[in-house]
Design a protein around this motif. Structure first.
Motif, short mmCIF file in Angstrom:
data_model
loop_
_atom_site.label_atom_id
_atom_site.label_comp_id
_atom_site.label_asym_id
_atom_site.label_seq_id
_atom_site.Cartn_x
_atom_site.Cartn_y
_atom_site.Cartn_z
N GLY A 1 0.70 -1.04 -0.01
CA GLY A 1 -0.07 0.03 0.20
C GLY A 1 0.96 1.37 0.10
O GLY A 1 0.27 2.19 0.28
N ALA A 2 2.15 1.36 -0.44
CA ALA A 2 3.06 2.43 -0.38
C ALA A 2 2.68 2.95 -1.78
O ALA A 2 2.15 2.50 -2.67
N ASP A 3 2.74 4.64 -1.74
CA ASP A 3 2.31 5.15 -2.87
C ASP A 3 3.35 5.83 -3.85
O ASP A 3 3.32 6.54 -4.75
N ARG A 4 4.55 5.39 -3.45
CA ARG A 4 5.80 5.69 -4.07
C ARG A 4 7.06 4.94 -4.26
O ARG A 4 7.20 4.36 -3.16
N VAL A 5 7.60 5.01 -5.28
CA VAL A 5 8.95 4.21 -5.61
C VAL A 5 9.81 5.25 -5.76
O VAL A 5 9.87 5.90 -6.54
N ASP A 6 11.02 5.20 -4.94
CA ASP A 6 12.20 6.04 -5.27
C ASP A 6 13.55 5.23 -5.84
O ASP A 6 13.77 4.36 -5.29
N TYR A 7 14.11 6.10 -6.77
CA TYR A 7 15.19 5.46 -7.21
C TYR A 7 16.27 6.65 -7.64
O TYR A 7 15.89 7.61 -7.67
N GLY A 8 17.60 6.27 -7.90
CA GLY A 8 18.44 7.33 -7.64
C GLY A 8 19.25 7.85 -9.05
O GLY A 8 20.25 8.08 -9.27
N PRO B 1 -2.44 4.05 -7.70
CA PRO B 1 -1.65 4.79 -8.32
C PRO B 1 -0.13 4.58 -7.62
O PRO B 1 -0.14 4.64 -6.21
N VAL B 2 0.90 4.35 -8.28
CA VAL B 2 2.35 4.45 -7.53
C VAL B 2 3.00 5.67 -8.21
O VAL B 2 3.28 5.24 -9.57
N GLU B 3 3.65 6.34 -7.60
CA GLU B 3 4.59 7.52 -8.25
C GLU B 3 5.92 6.85 -8.39
O GLU B 3 6.43 6.34 -7.25
#
Length: 232
Positions: free
Chosen positions: A123-130, A161-163
């Protein structure tokens, strides 16, 4: 861990390799108050020492960390100096020839797809990458067009939605380091070298770019190097 599809307030999945870029992204998300789930991948990379570095950092920060073993696909992505131990890691600054040699086929699409699945699952709304806009912008999976396409695909493929968040997409390696130094981060807790030896080689493009970033910031790299121009 929450049940599948149960939202976790303010959560973000961070693709965390153990390198200096993802290390900074991880801490940036924490500073934003995000509930970080760090996700690392073992895809048979010769510089797997970065995974142990990632484990130590997440343990010290007491944040959830999952290392996903995807070595079963190694035969699909072994046409790279980073995944084929029989090939030499090219030395020198980033240029078109060594960029091609160190590009792992479709790597970021694969890793982002799995990270997006993890985000949907918890249920996370964001994926971060570098990904960043430094001198090696020739890597196709670090370009703004690719990030925007993955954002669009993530919206089409899932009910929620996932950002896809790349906070340094328009910044350089030196900018990333400046941000991390301003946060007081200790870059001794990172691993950058492609060669996979006991000491960072100091000669591969990744080491050289890292050393140049420290020099540009008037700072000393805390890592030990087997050989590094202008670094003793």
């Amino acid at each position: 861990m929450p049940a599948p599809n149960t939202p976790e307030s303010n959560a973000a999945v961070v693709i965390y390799s153990g390198g200096m870029d993802s290390f900074t992204v991880l801490h940036r998300a924490l500073r934003e108050g995000r509930r970080v789930h760090a996700l690392s991948f073992d895809y048979g990379q010769r510089h797997a020492r970065e995974l142990e570095t990632a484990r130590r950092v997440c343990q010290a920060l007491d944040i959830p960390h999952q290392v996903v073993d995807i070595r079963a696909i190694h035969g699909l992505i072994d046409n790279s100096a980073l995944t084929d131990a029989s090939r030499s890691v090219p030395e020198g600054d980033y240029a078109e020839d060594n960029l091609a040699a160190t590009a792992v086929p479709n790597r970021n699409m694969i890793l982002l797809s799995l990270a997006i699945a993890k985000a949907v699952n918890i249920g996370a709304d964001r994926v971060d990458y570098g990904a960043h806009g430094g001198e090696h912008v020739l890597y196709p999976d670090c370009r703004p067009e690719f990030v925007e396409a993955m954002r669009h695909a993530a919206g089409l493929a899932n009910l929620a939605p996932v950002e896809v968040h790349a906070p340094y997409l328009d910044r350089t390696k030196s900018d990333i380091l400046a941000d991390g130094l301003a946060m007081g981060l200790d870059y001794a807790e990172t691993w950058t070298c492609y060669a996979g030896s006991e000491l960072a080689c100091g000669q591969c493009a990744s080491c050289r770019e890292r050393l140049e970033a420290f020099a540009a910031n008037g700072a000393r790299d805390p890592l030990a190097y087997a050989s590094a121009p202008g670094h003793s």
